[in-house]
Design a protein around this motif. Structure first.
Motif, PDB file in Angstrom:
ATOM      1  N   CYS A 174       3.144   0.841  -2.664  1.00  0.00           N
ATOM      2  CA  CYS A 174       2.597  -0.139  -1.892  1.00  0.00           C
ATOM      3  C   CYS A 174       1.121  -0.299  -1.920  1.00  0.00           C
ATOM      4  N   TYR A 213       0.964 -13.325  -4.936  1.00  0.00           N
ATOM      5  CA  TYR A 213       1.111 -12.321  -5.907  1.00  0.00           C
ATOM      6  C   TYR A 213       1.405 -10.833  -5.444  1.00  0.00           C
ATOM      7  N   SER A 214       1.367 -10.777  -3.926  1.00  0.00           N
ATOM      8  CA  SER A 214       1.663  -9.605  -3.412  1.00  0.00           C
ATOM      9  C   SER A 214       3.281  -9.746  -3.141  1.00  0.00           C
ATOM     10  N   VAL A 273      -0.134  -1.714  -4.818  1.00  0.00           N
ATOM     11  CA  VAL A 273      -0.012  -3.104  -4.892  1.00  0.00           C
ATOM     12  C   VAL A 273      -1.312  -3.801  -4.230  1.00  0.00           C
ATOM     13  N   TRP A 274      -1.449  -3.158  -2.800  1.00  0.00           N
ATOM     14  CA  TRP A 274      -2.711  -3.580  -2.287  1.00  0.00           C
ATOM     15  C   TRP A 274      -3.858  -3.483  -2.575  1.00  0.00           C
ATOM     16  N   ILE A 310      -4.123  -6.195  -5.404  1.00  0.00           N
ATOM     17  CA  ILE A 310      -4.327  -7.515  -4.514  1.00  0.00           C
ATOM     18  C   ILE A 310      -5.795  -7.578  -4.110  1.00  0.00           C
ATOM     19  N   ASN A 366       6.112  -4.589   4.029  1.00  0.00           N
ATOM     20  CA  ASN A 366       4.821  -4.970   3.297  1.00  0.00           C
ATOM     21  C   ASN A 366       5.154  -6.560   2.964  1.00  0.00           C
ATOM     22  N   SER A 389       2.638  -9.468   4.314  1.00  0.00           N
ATOM     23  CA  SER A 389       1.864 -10.529   3.442  1.00  0.00           C
ATOM     24  C   SER A 389       2.229 -11.793   3.874  1.00  0.00           C
ATOM     25  N   VAL A 398      -3.400 -14.214  -2.334  1.00  0.00           N
ATOM     26  CA  VAL A 398      -2.799 -12.718  -1.871  1.00  0.00           C
ATOM     27  C   VAL A 398      -1.422 -12.880  -1.813  1.00  0.00           C
TER      28      VAL A 398
END
Length: 326
Positions: free
Chosen positions: A137, A101-102, A140-141, A144, A58, A62, A98
């Motif tokens: 995950c 911070y991701s 998180v997305w 974001i 992941n 990103s 994106v």
């Protein structure tokens, strides 16, 4: 990026060649590095066996998305004029945020996962599972994505009437700038400061645990693994020290100066120039992240022969750097 009141219509300001060259270098190295990393993580290691692979895949995704957006930034800063439409202006600006911070959140998950593997190798087994990793995950997305919407709306193309050109990535209106500053202050705390404190805490816990290992552990061929673990955490801290923290400090200083909270001769221009340099540093994030892949994908080959008194310690080290150790 916020505008500077001292700019004119030319592209003579150092930020134009600096951004053009920096983004070109990041694209040159970041695109193949992250493409190969993602291919190795997904095709060779798979996403069904290892929690670490899931987090790093992941992270690589990103970084890859960000590098794919760099040609648009290069075109603009090489010419000083935007001709590709509003949508293509918002997307690259959004992917920059994106990516930062991701990356911060995925690096935090990697650090916590490695810390649990080293410090709590047995008790953390139920927490370090593939389903839980995928849930984290997805969370998180989703976070974001929630950040991406206001960021995109705040990064439209804009008409520079004084120069009779269309701008992108700079010279925003006062309202766009103010909204962007509020968003940045919020994301700095929750997206940078809090994750950095977590990573620092994980690093301290791991170092203390490694120092506590007895000499018997060394006979189990775990010294190499200990070195890789330390390098993994140091690479995480290095990325924060180079990419994330300077950029946010410079941006906040520039914002405070712009709102007349900081005074001094040419302070606005000084902080703007500092922000420009640190933004280039932040862009190198996608080139530095492969360090994490490198130190994490090193596995300990062969079986470790340990006596019963050191078997638990050896198990923790082996699990912490092995793909098959959940």
């Amino acid at each position: 990026m916020p505008p500077s009141n001292t700019d004119n219509c030319s592209t003579s300001h150092f930020r134009y060649p600096l951004f053009t060259s920096t983004y070109s270098i990041v694209l040159l190295f970041g695109l193949p590095l992250n493409f190969v990393s993602l291919w190795i993580l997904v095709c060779r290691n798979g996403l069904r066996k290892s929690v670490s692979v899931i987090y790093m895949a992941n992270l690589a995704l990103s970084d890859l998305l960000f590098t794919l957006s760099l040609p648009f930034r290069i075109i603009y800063f090489a010419t000083g004029e935007w001709k590709l439409g509003n949508a293509l202006c918002m997307i690259p600006g959004t992917l920059f945020a994106v990516n930062i911070y991701s990356s911060s959140l995925f690096i935090t998950l990697i650090s916590v996962d490695r810390m649990l593997a080293v410090v709590y190798p047995l008790r953390s087994r139920q927490l370090r599972t593939v389903p839980i990793a995928w849930v984290l995950c997805v969370m998180v997305w989703l976070i974001i994505a929630g950040l991406a919407v206001p960021t995109a709306l705040n990064h439209p193309e804009n008409k520079d009437n004084a120069c009779n050109v269309t701008r992108c990535f700079e010279k925003y209106s006062e309202r766009n700038w103010y909204n962007g500053f509020i968003i940045l202050c919020f994301t700095t705390f929750f997206g940078i400061l809090v994750p950095f404190c977590i990573i620092l805490g994980c690093t301290v816990s791991v170092v203390r645990q490694l120092k506590g290992y007895s000499m018997a552990t060394s006979s189990c061929n775990t010294e190499l693994s200990k070195s890789k673990i330390v390098k993994l955490f140091l690479s995480n801290l290095l990325i924060y020290a180079i990419c994330f923290i300077p950029f946010h400090i410079a941006f906040i200083l520039f914002g405070l100066s712009k709102h007349d909270y900081l005074h001094g001769d040419n302070s606005l221009e000084v902080y703007f120039n500092l922000h420009t340099v640190t933004m280039c540093m932040a862009s190198t994030n996608s080139c530095l992240d492969p360090l994490i892949y490198y130190f994490s994908t090193k596995t300990i080959k062969g079986r470790t022969r340990c006596d019963s008194s050191s078997r638990t310690v050896g198990l923790g080290l082996v699990q912490s750097m092995s793909w098959n150790g959940q």
